[in-house]
Design a protein around this motif. Structure first.
Motif, PDB file in Angstrom:
ATOM      1  N   LYS A  49       1.043  -1.168  -0.002  1.00  0.00           N
ATOM      2  CA  LYS A  49       0.058   0.100   0.150  1.00  0.00           C
ATOM      3  C   LYS A  49       0.999   1.191   0.143  1.00  0.00           C
ATOM      4  O   LYS A  49       1.818   1.427   0.915  1.00  0.00           O
ATOM      5  N   ASP A  50       0.737   2.132  -1.109  1.00  0.00           N
ATOM      6  CA  ASP A  50       1.513   3.287  -1.066  1.00  0.00           C
ATOM      7  C   ASP A  50       0.606   4.508  -0.221  1.00  0.00           C
ATOM      8  O   ASP A  50      -0.507   4.591  -0.587  1.00  0.00           O
ATOM      9  N   LEU A  51       1.291   5.159   0.412  1.00  0.00           N
ATOM     10  CA  LEU A  51       0.849   6.293   1.214  1.00  0.00           C
ATOM     11  C   LEU A  51       1.208   7.575   0.725  1.00  0.00           C
ATOM     12  O   LEU A  51       2.541   7.570   0.689  1.00  0.00           O
ATOM     13  N   THR A  52       0.522   8.614   0.477  1.00  0.00           N
ATOM     14  CA  THR A  52       1.250  10.106   0.513  1.00  0.00           C
ATOM     15  C   THR A  52       0.168  11.102   1.250  1.00  0.00           C
ATOM     16  O   THR A  52      -0.810  10.715   1.571  1.00  0.00           O
ATOM     17  N   GLY A  53       0.952  12.066   1.178  1.00  0.00           N
ATOM     18  CA  GLY A  53       0.242  13.100   2.092  1.00  0.00           C
ATOM     19  C   GLY A  53       1.274  14.355   2.376  1.00  0.00           C
ATOM     20  O   GLY A  53       2.597  14.139   2.160  1.00  0.00           O
ATOM     21  N   ASP A  54       0.752  15.270   3.009  1.00  0.00           N
ATOM     22  CA  ASP A  54       1.590  16.473   3.523  1.00  0.00           C
ATOM     23  C   ASP A  54       2.483  16.036   4.547  1.00  0.00           C
ATOM     24  O   ASP A  54       1.930  15.356   5.318  1.00  0.00           O
ATOM     25  N   TYR A  55       3.601  16.826   4.603  1.00  0.00           N
ATOM     26  CA  TYR A  55       4.306  16.211   5.945  1.00  0.00           C
ATOM     27  C   TYR A  55       3.648  16.800   7.155  1.00  0.00           C
ATOM     28  O   TYR A  55       2.942  17.744   7.160  1.00  0.00           O
ATOM     29  N   GLY A  56       3.794  16.019   8.236  1.00  0.00           N
ATOM     30  CA  GLY A  56       3.028  16.199   9.477  1.00  0.00           C
ATOM     31  C   GLY A  56       1.660  15.770   9.398  1.00  0.00           C
ATOM     32  O   GLY A  56       0.787  15.851  10.386  1.00  0.00           O
ATOM     33  N   SER A  57       1.070  15.530   8.301  1.00  0.00           N
ATOM     34  CA  SER A  57      -0.417  14.853   8.249  1.00  0.00           C
ATOM     35  C   SER A  57      -0.543  13.413   8.748  1.00  0.00           C
ATOM     36  O   SER A  57       0.436  12.852   8.866  1.00  0.00           O
ATOM     37  N   THR A  58      -1.668  12.980   8.914  1.00  0.00           N
ATOM     38  CA  THR A  58      -1.930  11.544   9.061  1.00  0.00           C
ATOM     39  C   THR A  58      -2.621  10.869   8.034  1.00  0.00           C
ATOM     40  O   THR A  58      -3.737  11.203   7.846  1.00  0.00           O
ATOM     41  N   ASP A  59      -2.299   9.755   7.588  1.00  0.00           N
ATOM     42  CA  ASP A  59      -3.028   9.001   6.608  1.00  0.00           C
ATOM     43  C   ASP A  59      -4.244   8.258   7.396  1.00  0.00           C
ATOM     44  O   ASP A  59      -3.897   7.653   8.333  1.00  0.00           O
ATOM     45  N   PRO A  60      -5.265   8.057   6.647  1.00  0.00           N
ATOM     46  CA  PRO A  60      -6.555   7.338   7.357  1.00  0.00           C
ATOM     47  C   PRO A  60      -6.164   5.641   7.009  1.00  0.00           C
ATOM     48  O   PRO A  60      -6.764   5.128   7.815  1.00  0.00           O
ATOM     49  N   TYR A  61      -5.294   5.327   6.324  1.00  0.00           N
ATOM     50  CA  TYR A  61      -4.980   3.839   6.263  1.00  0.00           C
ATOM     51  C   TYR A  61      -4.533   3.703   7.702  1.00  0.00           C
ATOM     52  O   TYR A  61      -3.562   3.894   8.234  1.00  0.00           O
ATOM     53  N   ARG A  62      -5.118   2.297   8.144  1.00  0.00           N
ATOM     54  CA  ARG A  62      -4.634   1.336   9.377  1.00  0.00           C
ATOM     55  C   ARG A  62      -4.487   0.005   8.840  1.00  0.00           C
ATOM     56  O   ARG A  62      -4.989  -0.458   8.071  1.00  0.00           O
ATOM     57  N   THR A  63      -3.451  -0.657   9.493  1.00  0.00           N
ATOM     58  CA  THR A  63      -2.957  -1.889   9.245  1.00  0.00           C
ATOM     59  C   THR A  63      -4.007  -2.911   9.789  1.00  0.00           C
ATOM     60  O   THR A  63      -3.865  -4.148   9.340  1.00  0.00           O
ATOM     61  N   GLY A  64      -4.659  -2.660  10.726  1.00  0.00           N
ATOM     62  CA  GLY A  64      -5.384  -3.622  11.639  1.00  0.00           C
ATOM     63  C   GLY A  64      -6.231  -4.631  10.644  1.00  0.00           C
ATOM     64  O   GLY A  64      -6.316  -5.873  11.031  1.00  0.00           O
ATOM     65  N   ASP A  65      -7.107  -3.940   9.937  1.00  0.00           N
ATOM     66  CA  ASP A  65      -8.077  -4.798   8.965  1.00  0.00           C
ATOM     67  C   ASP A  65      -7.060  -5.656   8.265  1.00  0.00           C
ATOM     68  O   ASP A  65      -7.629  -6.949   8.110  1.00  0.00           O
ATOM     69  N   THR A  66      -6.207  -5.174   7.552  1.00  0.00           N
ATOM     70  CA  THR A  66      -5.376  -6.180   6.809  1.00  0.00           C
ATOM     71  C   THR A  66      -4.647  -7.015   7.328  1.00  0.00           C
ATOM     72  O   THR A  66      -4.775  -8.338   6.872  1.00  0.00           O
ATOM     73  N   ILE A  67      -4.029  -6.908   8.451  1.00  0.00           N
ATOM     74  CA  ILE A  67      -3.484  -7.996   9.400  1.00  0.00           C
ATOM     75  C   ILE A  67      -4.492  -8.870   9.835  1.00  0.00           C
ATOM     76  O   ILE A  67      -4.294 -10.233   9.693  1.00  0.00           O
ATOM     77  N   ALA A  68      -5.666  -8.449  10.329  1.00  0.00           N
ATOM     78  CA  ALA A  68      -6.583  -9.585  10.561  1.00  0.00           C
ATOM     79  C   ALA A  68      -7.226 -10.360   9.447  1.00  0.00           C
ATOM     80  O   ALA A  68      -7.119 -11.732   9.522  1.00  0.00           O
ATOM     81  N   ASP A  69      -7.179  -9.985   8.188  1.00  0.00           N
ATOM     82  CA  ASP A  69      -7.335 -10.844   6.991  1.00  0.00           C
ATOM     83  C   ASP A  69      -6.455 -11.885   6.848  1.00  0.00           C
ATOM     84  O   ASP A  69      -6.876 -13.112   6.820  1.00  0.00           O
ATOM     85  N   TYR A  70      -5.112 -11.516   6.947  1.00  0.00           N
ATOM     86  CA  TYR A  70      -4.110 -12.291   6.588  1.00  0.00           C
ATOM     87  C   TYR A  70      -4.148 -13.347   7.689  1.00  0.00           C
ATOM     88  O   TYR A  70      -3.879 -14.528   7.761  1.00  0.00           O
ATOM     89  N   GLU A  71      -4.581 -12.847   9.306  1.00  0.00           N
ATOM     90  CA  GLU A  71      -4.492 -14.011  10.232  1.00  0.00           C
ATOM     91  C   GLU A  71      -5.501 -14.938  10.116  1.00  0.00           C
ATOM     92  O   GLU A  71      -5.369 -15.973  10.308  1.00  0.00           O
ATOM     93  N   LYS A  72      -6.648 -14.510   9.449  1.00  0.00           N
ATOM     94  CA  LYS A  72      -7.702 -15.395   8.941  1.00  0.00           C
ATOM     95  C   LYS A  72      -7.316 -16.507   7.970  1.00  0.00           C
ATOM     96  O   LYS A  72      -7.816 -17.575   7.729  1.00  0.00           O
ATOM     97  N   GLN A  73      -6.344 -16.003   7.170  1.00  0.00           N
ATOM     98  CA  GLN A  73      -5.684 -17.026   6.310  1.00  0.00           C
ATOM     99  C   GLN A  73      -4.673 -17.918   6.654  1.00  0.00           C
ATOM    100  O   GLN A  73      -4.092 -18.695   5.968  1.00  0.00           O
ATOM    101  N   GLY A  74      -4.328 -17.606   7.977  1.00  0.00           N
ATOM    102  CA  GLY A  74      -3.266 -18.625   8.617  1.00  0.00           C
ATOM    103  C   GLY A  74      -2.009 -18.133   9.018  1.00  0.00           C
ATOM    104  O   GLY A  74      -1.244 -18.597   9.387  1.00  0.00           O
ATOM    105  N   TYR A  75      -1.891 -16.588   8.470  1.00  0.00           N
ATOM    106  CA  TYR A  75      -0.442 -16.172   8.673  1.00  0.00           C
ATOM    107  C   TYR A  75      -0.529 -15.609  10.189  1.00  0.00           C
ATOM    108  O   TYR A  75      -1.454 -15.334  10.836  1.00  0.00           O
ATOM    109  N   GLN A  76       0.577 -15.436  10.485  1.00  0.00           N
ATOM    110  CA  GLN A  76       1.081 -14.930  11.989  1.00  0.00           C
ATOM    111  C   GLN A  76       1.747 -13.540  11.839  1.00  0.00           C
ATOM    112  O   GLN A  76       2.787 -13.629  10.787  1.00  0.00           O
ATOM    113  N   LEU A  77       1.668 -12.559  12.607  1.00  0.00           N
ATOM    114  CA  LEU A  77       2.165 -11.455  12.387  1.00  0.00           C
ATOM    115  C   LEU A  77       3.438 -11.611  13.393  1.00  0.00           C
ATOM    116  O   LEU A  77       3.862 -11.894  14.452  1.00  0.00           O
ATOM    117  N   VAL A  78       4.711 -11.374  12.376  1.00  0.00           N
ATOM    118  CA  VAL A  78       6.064 -11.496  13.041  1.00  0.00           C
ATOM    119  C   VAL A  78       6.911  -9.970  13.160  1.00  0.00           C
ATOM    120  O   VAL A  78       6.508  -9.242  12.410  1.00  0.00           O
TER     121      VAL A  78
END
Length: 78
Positions: A49-78
């Protein structure tokens, strides 16, 4: 980034000189980041996932949903 590299120099100022007003406008620089999910066993990139924005801003993208989807597929976060 400043609208000009430096203020204008002023010579000959005295205590009764008129005010010297100079305006320099600063704008935010564009920044970029990349979030990449990699299968640690195979080295294969699962997604990125490519993220862009102004310096000092916060991107709305969060990793939680993507990580949860991969864990449902049997992956483990390391």
């Amino acid at each position: 980034t400043a609208s000009k590299p430096a203020s204008d120099s002023v010579d000959g100022l005295t205590h009764d000189s008129k005010d010297n007003v100079q305006t320099i406008i600063y704008t935010s620089n564009q920044e970029a980041a990349n979030v990449t999910y990699i299968d640690d066993t195979t080295g294969k990139t699962l997604s990125a996932k490519d993220l862009t924005g102004d310096y000092g801003s916060t991107d709305p993208y969060r990793t939680g949903d993507t990580i949860a989807d991969y864990e449902k597929q049997g992956y483990q976060l390391v």
